[in-house]
Design a protein around this motif. Structure first.
Motif, PDB file in Angstrom:
ATOM      1  N   ARG A 403     -31.064-101.791  11.066  1.00  0.00           N
ATOM      2  CA  ARG A 403     -31.208-100.951  12.263  1.00  0.00           C
ATOM      3  C   ARG A 403     -30.870 -99.494  11.965  1.00  0.00           C
ATOM      4  O   ARG A 403     -31.588 -98.573  12.377  1.00  0.00           O
ATOM      5  N   MET A 404     -29.770 -99.283  11.269  1.00  0.00           N
ATOM      6  CA  MET A 404     -29.355 -97.899  11.011  1.00  0.00           C
ATOM      7  C   MET A 404     -30.338 -97.195  10.088  1.00  0.00           C
ATOM      8  O   MET A 404     -30.601 -96.002  10.243  1.00  0.00           O
ATOM      9  N   LEU A 439     -27.379 -88.741  14.509  1.00  0.00           N
ATOM     10  CA  LEU A 439     -26.033 -89.300  14.610  1.00  0.00           C
ATOM     11  C   LEU A 439     -25.928 -90.216  15.834  1.00  0.00           C
ATOM     12  O   LEU A 439     -25.328 -91.302  15.763  1.00  0.00           O
ATOM     13  N   ASN A 440     -26.536 -89.776  16.936  1.00  0.00           N
ATOM     14  CA  ASN A 440     -26.514 -90.619  18.136  1.00  0.00           C
ATOM     15  C   ASN A 440     -27.306 -91.908  17.926  1.00  0.00           C
ATOM     16  O   ASN A 440     -26.919 -92.982  18.414  1.00  0.00           O
ATOM     17  N   ARG A 441     -28.433 -91.789  17.196  1.00  0.00           N
ATOM     18  CA  ARG A 441     -29.210 -93.003  16.918  1.00  0.00           C
ATOM     19  C   ARG A 441     -28.407 -93.962  16.032  1.00  0.00           C
ATOM     20  O   ARG A 441     -28.499 -95.186  16.189  1.00  0.00           O
ATOM     21  N   LEU A 442     -27.650 -93.417  15.086  1.00  0.00           N
ATOM     22  CA  LEU A 442     -26.800 -94.260  14.243  1.00  0.00           C
ATOM     23  C   LEU A 442     -25.750 -94.986  15.086  1.00  0.00           C
ATOM     24  O   LEU A 442     -25.516 -96.192  14.919  1.00  0.00           O
ATOM     25  N   LEU A 443     -25.107 -94.248  15.999  1.00  0.00           N
ATOM     26  CA  LEU A 443     -24.097 -94.861  16.864  1.00  0.00           C
ATOM     27  C   LEU A 443     -24.721 -95.948  17.729  1.00  0.00           C
ATOM     28  O   LEU A 443     -24.142 -97.029  17.913  1.00  0.00           O
ATOM     29  N   ASP A 444     -25.907 -95.662  18.247  1.00  0.00           N
ATOM     30  CA  ASP A 444     -26.563 -96.632  19.115  1.00  0.00           C
ATOM     31  C   ASP A 444     -26.971 -97.875  18.325  1.00  0.00           C
ATOM     32  O   ASP A 444     -26.809 -99.009  18.792  1.00  0.00           O
ATOM     33  N   ALA A 445     -27.503 -97.687  17.104  1.00  0.00           N
ATOM     34  CA  ALA A 445     -27.929 -98.817  16.279  1.00  0.00           C
ATOM     35  C   ALA A 445     -26.746 -99.696  15.906  1.00  0.00           C
ATOM     36  O   ALA A 445     -26.859-100.929  15.863  1.00  0.00           O
ATOM     37  N   SER A 447     -24.013-100.143  17.611  1.00  0.00           N
ATOM     38  CA  SER A 447     -23.314-100.758  18.755  1.00  0.00           C
ATOM     39  C   SER A 447     -24.155-101.790  19.493  1.00  0.00           C
ATOM     40  O   SER A 447     -23.680-102.409  20.445  1.00  0.00           O
ATOM     41  N   GLN A 448     -25.415-101.988  19.078  1.00  0.00           N
ATOM     42  CA  GLN A 448     -26.255-102.975  19.758  1.00  0.00           C
ATOM     43  C   GLN A 448     -25.823-104.396  19.364  1.00  0.00           C
ATOM     44  O   GLN A 448     -25.473-104.656  18.220  1.00  0.00           O
ATOM     45  N   PRO A 449     -25.849-105.332  20.306  1.00  0.00           N
ATOM     46  CA  PRO A 449     -25.468-106.717  19.994  1.00  0.00           C
ATOM     47  C   PRO A 449     -26.402-107.314  18.933  1.00  0.00           C
ATOM     48  O   PRO A 449     -27.585-106.974  18.851  1.00  0.00           O
ATOM     49  N   VAL A 450     -25.838-108.212  18.134  1.00  0.00           N
ATOM     50  CA  VAL A 450     -26.607-108.878  17.080  1.00  0.00           C
ATOM     51  C   VAL A 450     -26.467-110.384  17.279  1.00  0.00           C
ATOM     52  O   VAL A 450     -25.350-110.901  17.402  1.00  0.00           O
ATOM     53  N   HIS A 451     -27.590-111.086  17.282  1.00  0.00           N
ATOM     54  CA  HIS A 451     -27.576-112.541  17.415  1.00  0.00           C
ATOM     55  C   HIS A 451     -27.462-113.155  16.028  1.00  0.00           C
ATOM     56  O   HIS A 451     -28.317-112.962  15.165  1.00  0.00           O
ATOM     57  N   SER A 460     -18.919-101.393  17.042  1.00  0.00           N
ATOM     58  CA  SER A 460     -19.316 -99.992  17.224  1.00  0.00           C
ATOM     59  C   SER A 460     -19.053 -99.282  15.900  1.00  0.00           C
ATOM     60  O   SER A 460     -18.689 -99.912  14.907  1.00  0.00           O
ATOM     61  N   ALA A 461     -19.230 -97.977  15.907  1.00  0.00           N
ATOM     62  CA  ALA A 461     -19.051 -97.236  14.658  1.00  0.00           C
ATOM     63  C   ALA A 461     -18.303 -95.946  14.921  1.00  0.00           C
ATOM     64  O   ALA A 461     -18.462 -95.308  15.970  1.00  0.00           O
ATOM     65  N   SER A 462     -17.504 -95.564  13.954  1.00  0.00           N
ATOM     66  CA  SER A 462     -16.864 -94.243  13.937  1.00  0.00           C
ATOM     67  C   SER A 462     -17.481 -93.469  12.785  1.00  0.00           C
ATOM     68  O   SER A 462     -17.540 -93.968  11.651  1.00  0.00           O
ATOM     69  N   ILE A 463     -17.967 -92.265  13.079  1.00  0.00           N
ATOM     70  CA  ILE A 463     -18.701 -91.485  12.072  1.00  0.00           C
ATOM     71  C   ILE A 463     -17.993 -90.153  11.845  1.00  0.00           C
ATOM     72  O   ILE A 463     -17.648 -89.445  12.802  1.00  0.00           O
ATOM     73  N   GLY A 464     -17.795 -89.834  10.586  1.00  0.00           N
ATOM     74  CA  GLY A 464     -17.294 -88.516  10.211  1.00  0.00           C
ATOM     75  C   GLY A 464     -18.410 -87.721   9.564  1.00  0.00           C
ATOM     76  O   GLY A 464     -19.153 -88.240   8.718  1.00  0.00           O
TER      77      GLY A 464
END
Length: 708
Positions: A403-404, A439-445, A447-451, A460-464
Motif C-alpha cells: 500500500r505504501m 506524506l499524508n498518503r503514507l499515513l493513510d496507507a 492506518s487502513q485495516p488489513v484482513h 498507524s505510523a509515525s513519520i520523521g
C-alpha cells in the motif's frame, strides 16, 4: 716396354732419380736383407720407358749363378690389384664417414653382442667411445623380459628374410628410460643371430609431441568448455562436442558458417569494437558475452578468444573457449536481489537504500531541487506481533508495504530497514510543501485495516521527515535526522509526521546521550533500591515493602526515578533495568529472611517489560536464581494505564504468574479509563487507589463513595 739394355738403363735412372716410394737406399737395404735373411717381397711404383708409372710386386732372393751369389728380382705387374684396393679403401673411407656422421645409431650384432657401432649409437645410449664393444645388447632395453621378447619376435622376422621394426622403451647408461625406434636386418637370413645390422633412433621428442597432440585432441573433444576454431575471417573450421551441447549446433551445422550465427543482438558496435581492439593489440580477449542458441534462446557465456599467428605475426586463426554461465548469472542476480532487497516485502533494503539516497542527493544538487527522507515506524505493530504471532505480523507488513509503495510516485523509493521501520526517499521537490500530499498518503496507507485470515489488523505510523540540501550533511546524517524527527512524531501522539528541526536537534541528541549514560550507570552498578514500608493503619504492623529505584549518580548525587525513567520508557533499556530491579529485590528478601524478617516486597513493572513475549519465562529464570525466596514473597505492581494497552495479553501474563505464586497489584487505579469490566478480567489481588481520590476522601462525599 723396352729392350734389356733400355731396362737396365731405366732402372739405373730410376734409382738415381730417387723416385718415391722406393729409393736406392731402400733397394740396397732390401738386397742386404735378401742376402742375409732370405727372400724379400715388396710393392714398387715403377716407370715405363714412356714415363708412365705402374705398380709391381718385387720378389728378391739370393741365388747362385755359376760360382757367384746373385740377387734375382722377380717382378709382377699389380697395377690392376692396386687400383681395386684403392677403390676399396675409398669406399671404406666413405662408409666410415657415413657411419661417423649418421644421425641414427648403427651397430653390428653377433649372437646379440655388440661387435661394432658408430659414435651416434654410443651417444644415443650415453656411452663413451668403444665402451659398448663386446657387451650384450640386453643392456639397451628397459627390462630383461623386454630383451627376450623383442629377440624372439625380431629374429623370427629376420629368419623370414624380412626386416624388423618396433618402437619401445630403451635404457640409457644411467638407467633412465627413453623412447626409441628399432630397425634391423640379417646379413644371412638363414643364420640371423650370426650377424645382423640394427639401427636405433631416439624418438623421445616425437613421442612427447604425439602425446601433446593426443592430449590436445582429448582436451578439445572432452573439454567442459565449448571450443570454436575459425579462420582469420571468422569462418568456423572446427567445434567440439561441448559447443554442440551448449548451442544446439551440430558440427556439420557450424563448420563453414561465420561465427556471427551465435550473435545475440544484445551487444552494440562499441562492444565488438573494443573486443577486436584487444585482439589486435594483445592477441586475446576475455569477458562475458550473451550468445544465441540454434533454437533462438539466449545464454550468457564467459568467453576467451585468442589469435593464432604465423611466423610473420599475422593472425591466421582464432580459438574461442566459452562456458555457459546462464545459471551462474541467474544465481548472481538472485544473490544481488537478496543483498539489496528485503526478503519479506521485496522492497529495497538498507544497502540499496544507501546507494539510491546518495544518487538522489547528487541529483538534487545538480537540479537545484529538494528531496525528502521520510523515516516511518509503525505504531502498535509489536503488540500485534506478540498477540497474533509473527506470521500474522509478516502478512501485515507485506500488505502495508504494498500500500505504501502504491502511495508514492514511480520515481520515489520505499525501503524497509527491518522490523516495522521503513524509509521513503521523495525526489524532485520544488519546496517542502510538495512532500505533504505523499506524506499524508503514507499515513493513510499505513492506518487502513488489513484482513489477515479471520483477523482485522490495524496500526498507524509515525513519520520523521528531513529535507536536503538545507544543511551540509551526508546520507547517514540525513537518515539520522529523519529518525530523530520520527521519534518526535511518536512523542507528539503518533499517527502523524514531524519535520526535523535543527534547533531541536541538540535536545534530541541530549536524549540519546542520556540513554547511553543510563546504560553506563546500569553497567557500573550506580542504581540502588530504597524500600518504602507498607503499614496496616489499624494495627500499625509492617506488612511488606515497595521497592523504589534511585540513581546514585557520581556527578549529580541521588536522583529520583522521574529524572531517568521517562527517558527509557520506550527503549529496550527499560526491560534490562526492570529485570535488575526484580533480581535485586529478591536478593534483599533473602537477606531479610535470613535475619528473621519475613515480609514480601512489591516491584513496579513497566508496560514495555510486561508486554514482552518471554516475560513469564524471564521471571522464572530470575526466581530460579534465588531458590531461598518463595514466589509469594514477590508482588508485581502494574500501572492501570499499562494494563489497559493490551488487556488480553496482560491478563494472560497475570494468570501465568499466579500459577507460579506471584500476586499482582493495580497501581494508580482511577487515572485511566477505569471499568469494573477491567477488574473482572484482570486477576489482581490489590488495588492502589490514586492519591487524587484518597487526599479528599474525608471531605468530598464523591471521593468517599468511589472508595467505598
Amino acid at each position: 716396354g723396352c729392350t734389356r739394355e733400355q731396362a737396365l738403363s731405366a732402372m739405373h735412372d730410376h734409382f738415381s732419380a730417387n723416385v718415391e716410394p722406393f729409393t736406392l737406399v731402400e733397394a740396397t737395404e732390401k738386397m742386404r736383407l735378401a742376402r742375409e735373411e732370405g727372400p724379400q717381397t715388396f710393392d714398387w711404383l715403377a716407370q715405363r720407358l714412356d714415363g708412365q708409372q705402374f705398380w709391381v710386386e718385387v720378389n728378391l732372393r739370393l741365388t747362385k749363378i755359376g760360382n757367384a751369389d746373385r740377387i734375382v728380382a722377380m717382378v709382377r705387374d699389380i697395377s690392376e690389384r692396386k687400383q681395386q684396393e684403392e677403390k676399396t679403401r675409398c669406399l671404406l673411407a666413405e662408409n666410415e664417414t657415413i657411419l661417423r656422421n649418421a644421425l641414427v645409431g648403427i651397430t653390428f650384432l653377433k649372437q646379440r653382442k655388440i661387435i661394432s657401432c658408430n659414435r651416434r649409437f654410443e651417444e644415443i645410449f650415453q656411452y663413451g667411445p668403444g665402451e659398448m664393444i663386446g657387451e650384450s645388447s640386453a643392456r639397451l632395453y628397459d627390462t630383461h623380459e623386454t630383451f627376450l621378447s623383442v629377440g624372439e619376435r625380431a629374429y623370427a622376422t629376420l629368419a623370414e628374410g624380412r626386416s624388423y621394426s618396433e618402437e619401445l622403451l630403451l635404457r640409457h647408461k644411467d638407467g633412465s628410460l627413453f623412447w626409441g625406434a628399432l630397425n634391423g636386418c640379417a646379413i644371412d637370413p638363414a643364420h640371423p643371430t650370426d650377424g645382423s645390422i640394427w639401427i636405433y633412433t631416439d624418438i623421445s621428442d616425437r613421442k612427447r609431441a604425439e602425446e601433446k597432440l593426443h592430449l590436445a585432441a582429448s582436451v578439445f573433444t572432452h573439454a567442459r568448455e565449448g571450443i570454436i576454431i575459425t579462420d582469420a575471417d571468422g569462418t568456423i573450421i572446427d567445434v567440439n562436442d561441448t559447443f554442440t551441447r551448449i548451442t544446439g549446433y551440430g558440427r556439420d551445422d557450424a563448420i563453414g558458417q561465420n561465427s556471427r550465427i551465435l550473435n545475440s543482438g544484445r551487444h552494440g558496435n562499441e562492444f565488438f569494437a573494443a573486443m577486436w581492439h584487444d585482439l589486435m593489440e594483445s592477441g586475446n580477449w576475455h569477458g562475458e558475452m550473451w550468445n544465441r542458441c540454434k533454437n533462438g534462446e539466449l545464454f550468457a557465456s564467459l568467453q576467451t578468444i585468442s589469435a593464432v599467428r604465423d611466423a610473420d605475426g599475422q593472425a591466421r586463426h582464432y580459438v574461442s573457449l566459452f562456458s555457459d554461465i546462464t545459471a551462474l548469472k541467474e544465481h548472481q542476480r538472485h544473490l544481488e536481489h537478496i543483498a539489496q532487497y528485503d526478503a519479506l516485502t521485496s522492497l529495497p533494503n538498507r544497502v540499496l537504500l544507501s546507494d539510491r539516497l546518495k544518487q538522489a542527493m547528487a541529483q538534487a544538487q545538480r537540479r537545484e531541487q529538494l528531496l525528502a527522507v521520510a523515516y516511518l515506524d509503525l505504531d502498535g505493530f509489536k503488540a500485534i506481533n506478540d498477540r497474533h504471532g509473527h506470521d500474522a505480523g509478516d502478512e501485515l507488513l507485506i500488505a502495508l508495504a504494498t500500500r505504501m509503495k502504491q502511495a508514492l510516485r514511480e520515481s520515489d523509493t520505499l525501503a524497509r530497514l527491518g522490523g516495522d521501520e521503513f524509509v521513503a526517499v521523495l525526489i524532485d521537490l520544488e519546496n517542502e510543501a510538495d512532500s505533504v500530499p505523499m506524506l499524508n498518503r503514507l499515513l493513510d496507507a499505513a492506518s487502513q485495516p488489513v484482513h489477515v485470515g479471520d483477523l482485522i489488523l490495524q496500526v498507524s505510523a509515525s513519520i520523521g521527515v528531513a529535507f536536503y540540501p538545507f544543511e551540509d550533511v551526508d546520507a547517514d546524517q540525513l537518515l539520522r535526522q529523519a529518525d530523530q524527527a520520527m521519534y518526535q512524531a511518536k512523542l507528539a501522539g503518533k499517527n502523524r509526521y514531524h519535520v526535523f528541526d535543527a534547533a531541536q536537534d541538540s535536545s534530541i541528541r541530549g536524549h540519546h546521550e542520556s540513554l547511553e549514560r543510563i546504560r553506563h550507570a546500569l553497567t557500573k552498578g550506580e542504581f540502588v533500591l530504597h524500600y518504602q514500608p507498607k503499614v496496616n493503619m489499624r494495627t500499625g504492623a509492617v506488612i511488606g515493602a515497595e521497592a523504589l529505584i534511585r540513581w546514585q549518580c557520581p556527578e549529580r548525587g541521588l536522583l529520583p526515578p522521574v529524572v531517568f525513567l521517562p527517558v527509557i520508557e520506550d527503549h529496550p533499556l527499560a526491560i534490562e533495568i526492570g529485570a535488575w530491579v526484580i533480581d535485586t529485590a529478591l536478593t534483599q528478601i533473602a537477606l531479610w529472611h535470613a535475619q528473621g524478617l519475613d515480609i514480601s516486597v512489591s516491584v513496579n513493572v513497566g508496560a514495555r517489560q510486561l508486554q514482552q513475549a518471554d516475560f513469564v519465562e524471564s521471571l522464572r529464570t530470575i526466581l530460579a536464581a534465588h531458590p531461598d525466596v518463595r514466589p509469594d514473597c514477590l508482588e508485581i505492581e502494574v500501572l492501570e494505564t499499562s494494563a489497559l494497552e493490551d488487556l488480553a495479553h496482560v491478563s494472560q501474563v497475570m494468570d501465568a504468574c499466579r500459577m507460579i505464586g506471584i500476586s499482582f497489584a493495580l497501581d494508580d487505579f482511577g487515572t485511566g479509563y477505569s471499568s469494573l469490566t477491567y477488574l473482572k478480567r484482570l486477576p489482581v489481588s490489590m488495588l492502589k487507589i490514586d492519591q487524587s481520590f484518597v487526599r479528599d476522601m474525608l471531605d468530598d462525599p464523591d471521593d468517599l463513595s468511589i472508595l467505598d
